[in-house]
Design a protein around this motif. Sequence first.
Motif, mmCIF file in Angstrom:
data_model
loop_
_atom_site.group_PDB
_atom_site.id
_atom_site.type_symbol
_atom_site.label_atom_id
_atom_site.label_comp_id
_atom_site.label_asym_id
_atom_site.label_seq_id
_atom_site.Cartn_x
_atom_site.Cartn_y
_atom_site.Cartn_z
ATOM 1 N N PRO A 136 -17.436 8.898 -6.240
ATOM 2 C CA PRO A 136 -18.243 9.309 -5.076
ATOM 3 C C PRO A 136 -17.537 9.093 -3.737
ATOM 4 O O PRO A 136 -17.591 9.965 -2.857
ATOM 5 C CB PRO A 136 -19.494 8.430 -5.196
ATOM 6 C CG PRO A 136 -19.600 8.133 -6.658
ATOM 7 C CD PRO A 136 -18.186 7.977 -7.111
ATOM 8 N N ALA A 137 -16.875 7.943 -3.575
ATOM 9 C CA ALA A 137 -16.169 7.684 -2.319
ATOM 10 C C ALA A 137 -15.002 8.649 -2.152
ATOM 11 O O ALA A 137 -14.711 9.109 -1.038
ATOM 12 C CB ALA A 137 -15.674 6.242 -2.276
ATOM 13 N N GLY A 157 -5.850 1.400 -4.751
ATOM 14 C CA GLY A 157 -6.092 2.620 -3.987
ATOM 15 C C GLY A 157 -6.678 2.336 -2.609
ATOM 16 O O GLY A 157 -7.387 1.345 -2.413
ATOM 17 N N THR A 158 -6.382 3.211 -1.656
ATOM 18 C CA THR A 158 -6.917 3.045 -0.308
ATOM 19 C C THR A 158 -8.440 3.127 -0.297
ATOM 20 O O THR A 158 -9.092 2.610 0.610
ATOM 21 C CB THR A 158 -6.350 4.117 0.633
ATOM 22 O OG1 THR A 158 -6.496 5.414 0.018
ATOM 23 C CG2 THR A 158 -4.894 3.881 0.932
ATOM 24 N N ILE A 159 -9.007 3.782 -1.304
ATOM 25 C CA ILE A 159 -10.453 3.919 -1.382
ATOM 26 C C ILE A 159 -11.109 2.624 -1.849
ATOM 27 O O ILE A 159 -12.313 2.420 -1.678
ATOM 28 C CB ILE A 159 -10.819 5.088 -2.328
ATOM 29 C CG1 ILE A 159 -12.117 5.763 -1.892
ATOM 30 C CG2 ILE A 159 -10.900 4.651 -3.771
ATOM 31 C CD1 ILE A 159 -11.959 6.684 -0.728
ATOM 32 N N SER A 204 2.045 5.224 -1.828
ATOM 33 C CA SER A 204 2.541 6.416 -2.501
ATOM 34 C C SER A 204 1.363 7.106 -3.182
ATOM 35 O O SER A 204 0.206 6.685 -3.035
ATOM 36 C CB SER A 204 3.614 6.044 -3.529
ATOM 37 O OG SER A 204 3.053 5.206 -4.537
ATOM 38 N N PHE A 205 1.649 8.171 -3.938
ATOM 39 C CA PHE A 205 0.649 8.839 -4.767
ATOM 40 C C PHE A 205 1.029 8.608 -6.231
ATOM 41 O O PHE A 205 2.175 8.835 -6.606
ATOM 42 C CB PHE A 205 0.600 10.340 -4.485
ATOM 43 C CG PHE A 205 0.182 10.683 -3.081
ATOM 44 C CD1 PHE A 205 -1.140 10.553 -2.676
ATOM 45 C CD2 PHE A 205 1.109 11.135 -2.159
ATOM 46 C CE1 PHE A 205 -1.528 10.876 -1.382
ATOM 47 C CE2 PHE A 205 0.736 11.468 -0.865
ATOM 48 C CZ PHE A 205 -0.593 11.328 -0.478
ATOM 49 N N PHE A 206 0.071 8.160 -7.051
ATOM 50 C CA PHE A 206 0.418 7.851 -8.432
ATOM 51 C C PHE A 206 0.397 9.077 -9.340
ATOM 52 O O PHE A 206 0.909 9.023 -10.467
ATOM 53 C CB PHE A 206 -0.471 6.739 -8.999
ATOM 54 C CG PHE A 206 -1.863 7.159 -9.387
ATOM 55 C CD1 PHE A 206 -2.131 7.631 -10.659
ATOM 56 C CD2 PHE A 206 -2.908 7.060 -8.470
ATOM 57 C CE1 PHE A 206 -3.413 8.010 -11.019
ATOM 58 C CE2 PHE A 206 -4.193 7.433 -8.826
ATOM 59 C CZ PHE A 206 -4.445 7.922 -10.104
ATOM 60 N N THR A 211 -1.966 5.234 -3.069
ATOM 61 C CA THR A 211 -1.847 3.945 -3.747
ATOM 62 C C THR A 211 -1.101 3.000 -2.817
ATOM 63 O O THR A 211 -0.008 3.328 -2.332
ATOM 64 C CB THR A 211 -1.066 4.082 -5.072
ATOM 65 O OG1 THR A 211 -1.828 4.881 -5.980
ATOM 66 C CG2 THR A 211 -0.820 2.719 -5.703
ATOM 67 N N VAL A 212 -1.684 1.841 -2.546
ATOM 68 C CA VAL A 212 -1.077 0.858 -1.655
ATOM 69 C C VAL A 212 -0.403 -0.222 -2.492
ATOM 70 O O VAL A 212 -0.980 -0.722 -3.460
ATOM 71 C CB VAL A 212 -2.124 0.218 -0.727
ATOM 72 C CG1 VAL A 212 -1.456 -0.744 0.251
ATOM 73 C CG2 VAL A 212 -2.890 1.291 0.029
#
Length: 227
Positions: A30-31, A178-180, A199-201, A212-213
């Motif tokens: 949802p986020a 994740g940043t979320i 980055s992006f996983f 992705t942090v």
Amino acid sequence: MAPYHIRKYQESDRKWVVGLLSRGMAEHAPATFRQLLKLPRTLILLLGGALALHLVSGSWLLALLFSLSLLPALWFLAKKPWMEYVDMALRTDMSDITKSYLSERGSCFWVAESEEKVVGTVGALPVDDPTLREKQLQLFHLSVDSEHRGQGIAKALVRTVLQFARDQGYSEVILDTGTIQLSAMALYQSMGFKKTGQSFFCVWARLVALHTVHFIYHLPSSKVESL
């Protein structure tokens, strides 16, 4: 508030652990969907596409139906990175937790148990990179059941990993989130982890701007601790 204790993983825990992983990742959809709706490219698609259709057809109803028809596709995109993460985990380290985490001395997998139920998980594996100057341990799959949050279980699981790293002679503990996952990021930073990049996983995460942090925790050396 039921008491809990942390112990090593057993094969009888598998269904609980996989269930926690799947539910925990699904909670972020949802986020991610809300974030996706705010992206400029999404707004252009929803609003610009609807406006263009109205100009061509002269019908606001058709334009509205066009925008609404895109929402299921956007919801699928929001869920896809988390589904991909679970699928990847179940194909790799989580396919055989005992073999992946408990077959060698420098790795481990723990569960938090409360009232004979597994309510939290965390794993740790050594980083296999010969170019590293420091011995690193990577934290994986920190998860706490939604009904048992706010009891300090997540912090206790992270502390378990940090203590394990000290005992095994590691210099650093790293992890990705994740940043979320705002609560997870706040937890790690409150415990002394520092951001090192992002980055992006997977390609799906890139599509929905889900970064992705990367975090690191520097363990004090035994020489420093003895001073």
